[in-house]
Design a protein around this motif. Structure first.
Motif, PDB file in Angstrom:
ATOM      1  N   LEU A 195       4.929  -3.646 -10.452  1.00 42.72           N
ATOM      2  CA  LEU A 195       4.646  -2.230 -10.772  1.00 42.72           C
ATOM      3  C   LEU A 195       5.457  -1.326  -9.841  1.00 42.72           C
ATOM      4  O   LEU A 195       5.786  -1.720  -8.718  1.00 42.72           O
ATOM      5  N   TYR A 207      13.950  22.357  -1.334  1.00 45.50           N
ATOM      6  CA  TYR A 207      12.701  23.004  -1.737  1.00 45.50           C
ATOM      7  C   TYR A 207      11.714  22.966  -0.586  1.00 45.50           C
ATOM      8  O   TYR A 207      11.919  22.225   0.378  1.00 45.50           O
ATOM      9  N   GLY A 217       2.392   3.347  -5.322  1.00 48.00           N
ATOM     10  CA  GLY A 217       2.038   2.525  -6.494  1.00 48.00           C
ATOM     11  C   GLY A 217       0.812   1.655  -6.250  1.00 48.00           C
ATOM     12  O   GLY A 217      -0.121   1.644  -7.046  1.00 48.00           O
ATOM     13  N   GLY A 237      10.457   8.401  -9.557  1.00 48.11           N
ATOM     14  CA  GLY A 237      10.035   7.079  -9.079  1.00 48.11           C
ATOM     15  C   GLY A 237       8.542   7.016  -8.782  1.00 48.11           C
ATOM     16  O   GLY A 237       7.834   6.098  -9.219  1.00 48.11           O
ATOM     17  N   ALA A 292       0.840  -1.210   0.000  1.00 46.17           N
ATOM     18  CA  ALA A 292       0.000   0.000   0.000  1.00 46.17           C
ATOM     19  C   ALA A 292       0.867   1.249   0.000  1.00 46.17           C
ATOM     20  O   ALA A 292       0.648   2.187   0.756  1.00 46.17           O
ATOM     21  N   TRP A 330      15.547   3.888   3.607  1.00 50.30           N
ATOM     22  CA  TRP A 330      15.327   5.316   3.791  1.00 50.30           C
ATOM     23  C   TRP A 330      15.454   5.786   5.216  1.00 50.30           C
ATOM     24  O   TRP A 330      15.422   6.972   5.480  1.00 50.30           O
ATOM     25  N   GLY A 335       9.950  15.074   1.217  1.00 48.55           N
ATOM     26  CA  GLY A 335       9.317  15.758   0.096  1.00 48.55           C
ATOM     27  C   GLY A 335       9.364  14.937  -1.176  1.00 48.55           C
ATOM     28  O   GLY A 335      10.199  14.044  -1.324  1.00 48.55           O
ATOM     29  N   HIS A 385      -0.484  -7.727   6.895  1.00 53.88           N
ATOM     30  CA  HIS A 385      -0.546  -8.911   6.037  1.00 53.88           C
ATOM     31  C   HIS A 385       0.692  -8.919   5.159  1.00 53.88           C
ATOM     32  O   HIS A 385       0.756  -8.162   4.177  1.00 53.88           O
TER      33      HIS A 385
HETATM   34  C1  LIG Z   1      15.316  10.306  -1.550  1.00 54.20           C
HETATM   35  C2  LIG Z   1      14.253  10.006  -2.500  1.00 54.20           C
HETATM   36  C3  LIG Z   1      13.638  11.078  -3.091  1.00 54.20           C
HETATM   37  C4  LIG Z   1      12.623  10.810  -4.005  1.00 54.20           C
HETATM   38  N1  LIG Z   1      12.037  11.870  -4.610  1.00 54.20           N
HETATM   39  C5  LIG Z   1      11.091  11.630  -5.528  1.00 54.20           C
HETATM   40  C6  LIG Z   1      10.478  12.718  -6.204  1.00 54.20           C
HETATM   41  O1  LIG Z   1      10.795  13.893  -5.938  1.00 54.20           O
HETATM   42  N2  LIG Z   1       9.519  12.441  -7.161  1.00 54.20           N
HETATM   43  C7  LIG Z   1       9.158  11.145  -7.460  1.00 54.20           C
HETATM   44  O2  LIG Z   1       8.300  10.938  -8.351  1.00 54.20           O
HETATM   45  N3  LIG Z   1       9.720  10.090  -6.813  1.00 54.20           N
HETATM   46  C8  LIG Z   1      10.671  10.299  -5.865  1.00 54.20           C
HETATM   47  N4  LIG Z   1      11.250   9.247  -5.228  1.00 54.20           N
HETATM   48  C9  LIG Z   1      10.855   7.864  -5.558  1.00 54.20           C
HETATM   49  C10 LIG Z   1       9.550   7.433  -4.939  1.00 54.20           C
HETATM   50  O3  LIG Z   1       9.478   7.770  -3.597  1.00 54.20           O
HETATM   51  C11 LIG Z   1       9.335   5.913  -5.102  1.00 54.20           C
HETATM   52  O4  LIG Z   1       9.681   5.546  -6.406  1.00 54.20           O
HETATM   53  C12 LIG Z   1       7.898   5.525  -4.851  1.00 54.20           C
HETATM   54  O5  LIG Z   1       7.503   5.850  -3.546  1.00 54.20           O
HETATM   55  C13 LIG Z   1       7.694   4.018  -5.090  1.00 54.20           C
HETATM   56  O6  LIG Z   1       6.413   3.619  -4.704  1.00 54.20           O
HETATM   57  P1  LIG Z   1       6.032   2.083  -4.624  1.00 54.20           P
HETATM   58  O7  LIG Z   1       4.594   2.031  -4.224  1.00 54.20           O
HETATM   59  O8  LIG Z   1       6.449   1.395  -5.873  1.00 54.20           O
HETATM   60  O9  LIG Z   1       6.946   1.457  -3.482  1.00 54.20           O
HETATM   61  P2  LIG Z   1       6.935   1.758  -1.877  1.00 54.20           P
HETATM   62  O10 LIG Z   1       6.561   3.162  -1.592  1.00 54.20           O
HETATM   63  O11 LIG Z   1       8.235   1.253  -1.371  1.00 54.20           O
HETATM   64  O12 LIG Z   1       5.777   0.825  -1.336  1.00 54.20           O
HETATM   65  C14 LIG Z   1       5.893  -0.581  -1.215  1.00 54.20           C
HETATM   66  C15 LIG Z   1       4.930  -1.061  -0.125  1.00 54.20           C
HETATM   67  O13 LIG Z   1       4.890  -2.480  -0.135  1.00 54.20           O
HETATM   68  C16 LIG Z   1       4.924  -2.963   1.198  1.00 54.20           C
HETATM   69  N5  LIG Z   1       5.458  -4.339   1.163  1.00 54.20           N
HETATM   70  C17 LIG Z   1       6.727  -4.729   0.853  1.00 54.20           C
HETATM   71  N6  LIG Z   1       6.835  -6.077   0.880  1.00 54.20           N
HETATM   72  C18 LIG Z   1       5.596  -6.560   1.200  1.00 54.20           C
HETATM   73  C19 LIG Z   1       5.076  -7.875   1.379  1.00 54.20           C
HETATM   74  N7  LIG Z   1       5.843  -8.981   1.234  1.00 54.20           N
HETATM   75  N8  LIG Z   1       3.765  -8.020   1.722  1.00 54.20           N
HETATM   76  C20 LIG Z   1       2.968  -6.920   1.882  1.00 54.20           C
HETATM   77  N9  LIG Z   1       3.422  -5.638   1.728  1.00 54.20           N
HETATM   78  C21 LIG Z   1       4.718  -5.457   1.388  1.00 54.20           C
HETATM   79  C22 LIG Z   1       5.835  -1.963   1.910  1.00 54.20           C
HETATM   80  O14 LIG Z   1       5.652  -2.001   3.316  1.00 54.20           O
HETATM   81  C23 LIG Z   1       5.389  -0.653   1.266  1.00 54.20           C
HETATM   82  O15 LIG Z   1       4.304  -0.057   1.969  1.00 54.20           O
HETATM   83  C24 LIG Z   1      12.251   9.458  -4.313  1.00 54.20           C
HETATM   84  C25 LIG Z   1      12.877   8.409  -3.684  1.00 54.20           C
HETATM   85  C26 LIG Z   1      13.899   8.663  -2.800  1.00 54.20           C
HETATM   86  C27 LIG Z   1      14.605   7.497  -2.146  1.00 54.20           C
END
Ligand SMILES: Cc1cc2nc3c(=O)[nH]c(=O)nc-3n(C[C@H](O)[C@H](O)[C@H](O)COP(=O)(O)OP(=O)(O)OC[C@H]3O[C@@H](n4cnc5c(N)ncnc54)[C@H](O)[C@@H]3O)c2cc1C
Length: 394
Positions: free
Chosen positions: A300, A222, A20, A314, A17, A246, A50, A136
């Motif tokens: 995804l 920013y 993505g 990201g 959650a 992080w 941020g 979960h």
């Molecule tokens: C320093 C930094 C700055 C950034 N700045 C930007 C920006 O300015 N603009 C931008 O667009 N992006 C930015 N990003 C990137 C962005 O934050 C990520 O790409 C984005 O949050 C990815 O989302 P996600 O849902 O794919 O993964 P995540 O946010 O990592 O979510 C994954 C979720 O899955 C859960 N999970 C993992 N394994 C399991 C499992 N086995 N069972 C159940 N749940 C599980 C986790 O607990 C988590 O809640 C930045 C990243 C960093 C590190």
């Protein structure tokens, strides 16, 4: 896997959650689909940092109906200024104001991650109170011709037509279907911090994005929360580092020592970080994958294409993925066709982003002229910002 009384059913099993997973849940709900989202954490919360939302991201969030909510607490930065690390002299300026918004049809916002996350979460919950299951953790899954069966750490078993791994950079789903995860440490360590703007001198409280660049280091700063907080990410070459994540705490003094000969404005920001709000993490890099799916399972967001943060894309890419995948799900019935059209639309773009982010990091640290920066930005901006996930052909 044996069926038990503990077996539940649903069409879409979404793992994770984060931004993505919640974007996918909302995109599917808006197409009248029912979803279940499984999150391993005991509660839904985001880290305090941020995020820059470029027009491709704000366009996508608008199509999900959450942009109005997010923009209540967003900052419109108006411009990006690239500055010399010691003199503070402006090396390049890019307009992000009204003309920029008019050009791309959507604005550039700086926001706090919590605002994006909670807007998505609240919208998903409004559509279906019970569809997000915290505590979960997916531990395994099994696929047959017509179903995928997921197993969680609390012995719950869920049977669905599709499983989508939105489980982030250390994705278990990716490991199971692709069996590859060989991240390389890039030699860069990043510090991040967040502070109320009142803790900074008056001239440092403006809404613009400042990028300070110097030899083998740079810092991006920013404001977020309608200009009430300053956020920064400072990157430095550090040889040895083993942890990817992080939330490793750092000390303000350690961050300050890395930037000791930098402009006073940079040191003001680092010094103002509350002691318990200074974090560091190692930047690891992975090569793009050639495919993301296997039968009834796909990935995804960061699970599919983890990328370095140098282009701030990201989160944007994970929201775009979610919109495109939801459209493929309702357009096609055959799993092979669904994932083929999803991958055809998304793999090239995200692979390009992964590789460009890698290059951008190197460029920042050896930039010598204004021309380098301007031509680099113009090229990338067009490809990134004009993308229209709700309308691309699937
Ligand atoms: C320093 C930094 C700055 C950034 N700045 C930007 C920006 O300015 N603009 C931008 O667009 N992006 C930015 N990003 C990137 C962005 O934050 C990520 O790409 C984005 O949050 C990815 O989302 P996600 O849902 O794919 O993964 P995540 O946010 O990592 O979510 C994954 C979720 O899955 C859960 N999970 C993992 N394994 C399991 C499992 N086995 N069972 C159940 N749940 C599980 C986790 O607990 C988590 O809640 C930045 C990243 C960093 C590190």
């Amino acid at each position: 896997m044996k069926k038990t009384n503990n077996t539940h059913k649903c069409k879409y099993i979404i793992i994770g959650a984060g931004i993505g997973g919640l974007s996918l849940a909302l995109a599917l709900q808006r197409l009248n689909q029912q979803v279940l989202v499984f999150e391993k954490a005991p509660e839904i919360k985001e880290v305090g940092a941020g995020v820059m939302l470029t027009p491709n991201a704000t366009r996508s969030l608008d199509s999900l109906g959450v942009l109005k909510e997010i923009e209540k607490d967003a900052t419109l930065p108006k411009k990006t200024i690239v500055r010399h690390y010691q003199t503070g002299k402006e090396m390049s300026t890019t307009d992000l104001g009204d003309d920029f918004t008019k050009k791309y049809g959507h604005p550039y916002y700086d926001v706090h991650r919590v605002n994006i996350h909670s807007s998505l979460y609240n919208s998903v919950k409004r559509n279906d109170m019970n569809c997000i299951k915290v505590n979960h953790e997916l531990i395994d899954f099994f696929q047959s011709e017509s179903f995928v069966t997921a197993k969680f750490n609390n012995n719950l078993v869920v049977e669905g037509e599709f499983l989508i791994g939105c489980d982030g950079i250390h994705s278990l789903v990716r490991k199971i279907i692709k069996a590859s995860d060989n991240p390389n440490y890039t030699g860069n360590l990043a510090w991040r911090g967040l502070m109320p703007v009142e803790s900074l001198p008056e001239h440092q409280r403006g809404p613009e994005i400042n990028i300070w660049i110097g030899p083998k280091k740079h810092i991006v700063e920013y404001t977020v929360k309608s200009g009430r907080f300053k956020n920064y990410v400072a990157i430095s070459n550090v040889k040895d580092w083993h942890e990817e994540g992080w939330t490793v705490r750092s000390s303000v003094d350690q961050a300050l020592a890395e930037f000791k000969d930098w402009h006073q404005d940079v040191r003001n920001i680092i010094s103002a970080t509350p002691q318990d709000e200074c974090y560091k993490w190692g930047l690891f890099d992975r090569n793009p994958l050639g495919s993301w799916s296997e039968n009834r399972v796909t990935i995804l967001g960061d699970a599919a294409h983890p990328m370095l943060p140098f282009m701030a894309q990201g989160a944007a890419m994970s929201i775009e993925d979610a919109i495109v995948l939801s459209r493929c799900f309702v357009k096609y019935e055959n799993p092979r066709k669904i994932f083929e059209s999803y991958e055809n639309e998304r793999i090239d773009r995200t692979a390009w982003c992964q590789l460009q982010s890698r290059e951008a990091g190197q460029l920042f640290q050896k930039i010598s002229s204004r021309e380098d920066l301007d031509s680099d930005r113009a090229q990338r901006g067009k490809i990134l910002y004009e993308y229209d996930a709700p309308r691309v052909k699937v």
